[in-house]
Design an enzyme around this catalytic site. Structure first.
Site, PDB file in Angstrom:
ATOM      1  N   ASN A 175       0.840  -1.100  -0.016  1.00 44.23           N
ATOM      2  CA  ASN A 175       0.037  -0.132   0.092  1.00 44.23           C
ATOM      3  C   ASN A 175       0.904   1.352   0.234  1.00 44.23           C
ATOM      4  OD1 ASN A 175       0.712  -0.848   2.544  1.00 44.23           O
ATOM      5  ND2 ASN A 175      -0.994   0.220   3.593  1.00 44.23           N
ATOM      6  N   GLU A 201       5.356  -8.528  -3.736  1.00 45.84           N
ATOM      7  CA  GLU A 201       5.521  -8.640  -5.131  1.00 45.84           C
ATOM      8  C   GLU A 201       4.809  -8.126  -6.204  1.00 45.84           C
ATOM      9  OE1 GLU A 201       2.471 -11.561  -3.135  1.00 45.84           O
ATOM     10  OE2 GLU A 201       4.248 -10.574  -2.627  1.00 45.84           O
ATOM     11  N   THR A 255      -0.799 -13.096   9.550  1.00 36.57           N
ATOM     12  CA  THR A 255       0.586 -13.280   8.797  1.00 36.57           C
ATOM     13  C   THR A 255       1.806 -13.073  10.072  1.00 36.57           C
ATOM     14  OG1 THR A 255       0.045 -12.769   6.929  1.00 36.57           O
ATOM     15  CG2 THR A 255       2.577 -12.246   7.109  1.00 36.57           C
ATOM     16  N   GLU A 273       3.774  -4.117  12.648  1.00 39.55           N
ATOM     17  CA  GLU A 273       2.656  -3.426  12.395  1.00 39.55           C
ATOM     18  C   GLU A 273       1.567  -4.108  11.693  1.00 39.55           C
ATOM     19  OE1 GLU A 273       0.625  -0.829  10.033  1.00 39.55           O
ATOM     20  OE2 GLU A 273       2.072   0.794  10.310  1.00 39.55           O
ATOM     21  N   GLY A 275      -2.756  -5.193  11.608  1.00 39.09           N
ATOM     22  CA  GLY A 275      -3.974  -4.737  11.181  1.00 39.09           C
ATOM     23  C   GLY A 275      -4.547  -3.672  11.986  1.00 39.09           C
ATOM     24  N   CYS A 307      -3.499   0.680   7.325  1.00 37.38           N
ATOM     25  CA  CYS A 307      -3.907  -0.126   8.543  1.00 37.38           C
ATOM     26  C   CYS A 307      -4.414   0.973   9.723  1.00 37.38           C
ATOM     27  CB  CYS A 307      -2.553  -0.585   9.190  1.00 37.38           C
ATOM     28  SG  CYS A 307      -2.109  -1.825   8.117  1.00 37.38           S
ATOM     29  N   GLU A 414     -10.716  -6.078   9.275  1.00 35.40           N
ATOM     30  CA  GLU A 414     -10.313  -5.173   8.334  1.00 35.40           C
ATOM     31  C   GLU A 414     -10.571  -5.510   7.015  1.00 35.40           C
ATOM     32  OE1 GLU A 414      -5.910  -3.061   7.921  1.00 35.40           O
ATOM     33  OE2 GLU A 414      -5.724  -5.335   8.271  1.00 35.40           O
ATOM     34  N   LYS A 484      -2.936  -4.436  21.344  1.00 36.31           N
ATOM     35  CA  LYS A 484      -3.901  -5.524  21.189  1.00 36.31           C
ATOM     36  C   LYS A 484      -3.341  -6.171  19.946  1.00 36.31           C
ATOM     37  CE  LYS A 484      -8.039  -2.923  21.528  1.00 36.31           C
ATOM     38  NZ  LYS A 484      -9.399  -2.658  21.603  1.00 36.31           N
ATOM     39  N   GLU A 491       7.647   1.910  15.215  1.00 34.67           N
ATOM     40  CA  GLU A 491       8.442   2.380  14.241  1.00 34.67           C
ATOM     41  C   GLU A 491       8.829   4.029  14.702  1.00 34.67           C
ATOM     42  OE1 GLU A 491       6.948   0.262  10.385  1.00 34.67           O
ATOM     43  OE2 GLU A 491       5.815   1.944  10.537  1.00 34.67           O
TER      44      GLU A 491
END
Length: 531
Positions: A175, A201, A255, A273, A275, A307, A414, A484, A491
């Site tokens: 994104n 990718e 993931t 970082e 959802g 996100c 999400e 959560k 970051e």
């Protein structure tokens, strides 16, 4: 064979940049030749413009052998000390040159990311203009950040240094292809690590081009390696490699859990970082027009594919009608100005792929509750802005749905698209309760003119980022991360620099030899200090 709609043709630029096929790193090819190894033709990833479905270029996908080489090469570079033991001043100078170099290529990088994401060029120009700030910030931090001396007992000098971790792996999303990558790369390089990045990718081009700039700025070979590939192969192999001492990802929560378990088994550091399902609370004293503009930006920038996208709009009952009337007018104006993302007038672009479009469409069509107030179906036909054919790309309109049950999928999960749900509240406690009715806790927004309420509600919402009377503001100095199920670690800021390094405590006895002979003979039988 050159693709008819290749990246060079789209950018109308000649020279070594912007290739129609991106090959394996030359150092890997040279290693293969020196080792007399038979090299198979690599799998090629096709990068497509999601706004029109046309191929932009192809990219060599990293093989398992190439991943192993990249980690070993990065470790050897780290061990050489050419970057890991370089002075802070030298690393700062390289990062500053890299910031200056990137600044010159902002328009080109913006066009690349518009082409590979389908986001409007106006969005990407604005976002890319901020990228050098991250490099400049960490360059400045290297010159100003100081260690400390611990207060110990006795005649001891205990000073603490920060030293790099080693080889670190970063897995970045589609994104914000270059933006999120640089947010991670800047502190990792500043700390002295060797960095390997696996971009999505779907959107690897801008990061591959950025890697060329790093060499020109003086970053040694092996300090930054870009490995295009797929998450289930390249990403998993990187995360599980025993030489990788930290993994930093931006991804979905599922993931993040899977990779976190792998990283933990290697006792490596992990930042994730994940959802989000950001609530936006709008109180009855908010400036309605400012709130409408802010919510529209929060919800529909990047076609809702962030996100921290404002996806749950919670409005005080006293202003619900007036807010919704103005908000739906704003949404309609955004829809009417959708079109070719390369047009500066375009308000909102496509989503990333046909597969992602299908997922959004299915979640809305198969919803368990809720009434669609606007949008709700994939876009076909021609744009009223510039006659652009929506049917060739992956376009979904800004969509607003009311009366969704808080236990249902559209409220809880999400969507990662331009879809928001709206709900009324009557009391402050009810509004905060609705805001916290989610397993996620990355970002949230509060709109009110009451200063006390703003601080009070911000303290009560379970999220790592709270914006008051604004949204999606970001700065390299400001910590960024969630609570959560929205992730672990932060970051940005000093926290990120420290997360890419580790403390090293050095304790020096400064007492004279005569004093040491008297005080430090533990086995003399006299009572001595222990520790």
């Amino acid at each position: 064979m050159r693709a008819p709609d290749g990246i060079k043709a789209c950018l109308q630029r000649k020279g070594p940049l912007f290739q129609d096929h991106y090959r394996r790193p030359s150092s890997f090819i040279q290693w293969k030749e020196r080792a007399s190894k038979v090299s198979k033709d690599p799998e090629r990833i096709s990068v497509t413009n999601p706004a029109n479905g046309k191929q932009l270029c192809t990219v060599d996908a990293a093989s398992s052998e190439e991943v192993e080489w990249a980690v070993s090469h990065a470790q050897a570079t780290f061990d050489s000390g050419i970057w890991s033991k370089a002075s802070s001043i030298h690393r700062s100078s390289v990062l500053s040159r890299l910031a200056d170099s990137l600044q010159q290529y902002i328009p080109d990088m913006a066009r690349i990311d518009t082409l590979q994401t389908g986001r409007p060029i106006r969005e990407m120009n604005a976002q890319m203009a901020r990228l050098p700030d991250w490099l400049s910030y960490y360059a400045a931090l290297l010159r100003t950040n100081q260690g400390f001396v611990a207060p110990t007992q006795g005649k001891l000098l205990n000073y603490i240094q920060r030293v790099p971790l080693g080889v670190v792996a970063q897995i970045t999303p589609f994104n914000h292809p270059l933006f999120i990558a640089i947010k991670k790369i800047a502190p990792a390089l500043a700390a002295g690590n060797s960095v390997i990045v696996k971009p999505s990718e779907l959107t690897p081009i801008s990061l591959l081009e950025f890697a060329n700039l790093t060499r020109e700025a003086g970053l040694p070979d092996g300090v930054l390696t870009i490995l295009p590939g797929y998450g289930h192969t390249t990403g998993k192999q990187l995360a599980s490699h025993p030489l990788v001492r930290k993994v930093d990802i931006t991804a979905g929560t599922q993931t993040g859990r899977a990779l976190g378990a792998i990283v933990g088994s290697n006792l490596a550091a992990f930042t994730a970082e994940l959802g989000g399902k950001a609530p936006i609370l709008i109180f009855d004293d908010a400036d309605v027009i400012a709130a409408v503009n802010g919510v529209a930006f929060a919800a529909f920038v990047a076609s809702g594919q962030t996100c921290i996208s404002g996806t749950r709009i919670i409005i005080h009952e006293n202003i619900y009608e007036s807010f919704m009337m103005a908000f739906l007018e704003k949404v309609e104006s955004i829809t009417q100005r959708m079109g070719d993302p390369m047009d500066e007038r375009c308000s909102m672009g496509s989503v990333i792929s046909p597969r992602h479009l299908d997922r959004i469409d299915d979640m809305v069509a198969l919803r368990q509750s809720g009434t669609i107030l606007t949008g709700g179906k994939r876009m076909m036909g021609k744009s009223s802005l510039n006659d652009f054919d929506f049917s060739c790309g992956s376009f979904y309109p800004p969509t607003v749905i009311s009366d969704v049950d808080v236990n249902h999928e559209l409220w809880q999960e999400e969507i990662f698209g331009p879809v928001v749900v709206v709900k009324k509240f009557s009391t402050e406690s009810e509004g905060v309760g609705l805001a916290n009715a989610s397993k996620y806790g990355l970002g949230a927004g509060v709109w009110t003119q009451d200063l006390s309420r703003a601080h009070r509600v911000a303290a009560d919402i379970d999220a790592g980022l709270i914006w008051v009377n604004t949204h999606h503001r970001n700065d390299p100095s400001s910590p960024w991360g969630g609570m959560k199920e929205s992730g672990i670690g932060r970051e940005n800021g000093i926290e990120a620099l420290e997360a890419y390094s580790q403390s090293k405590s050095i304790i020096v006895n400064v007492a004279s030899p005569d004093e040491c002979r008297h005080t430090d003979d533990w086995f003399s039988g006299e009572q001595k200090r222990y520790g």
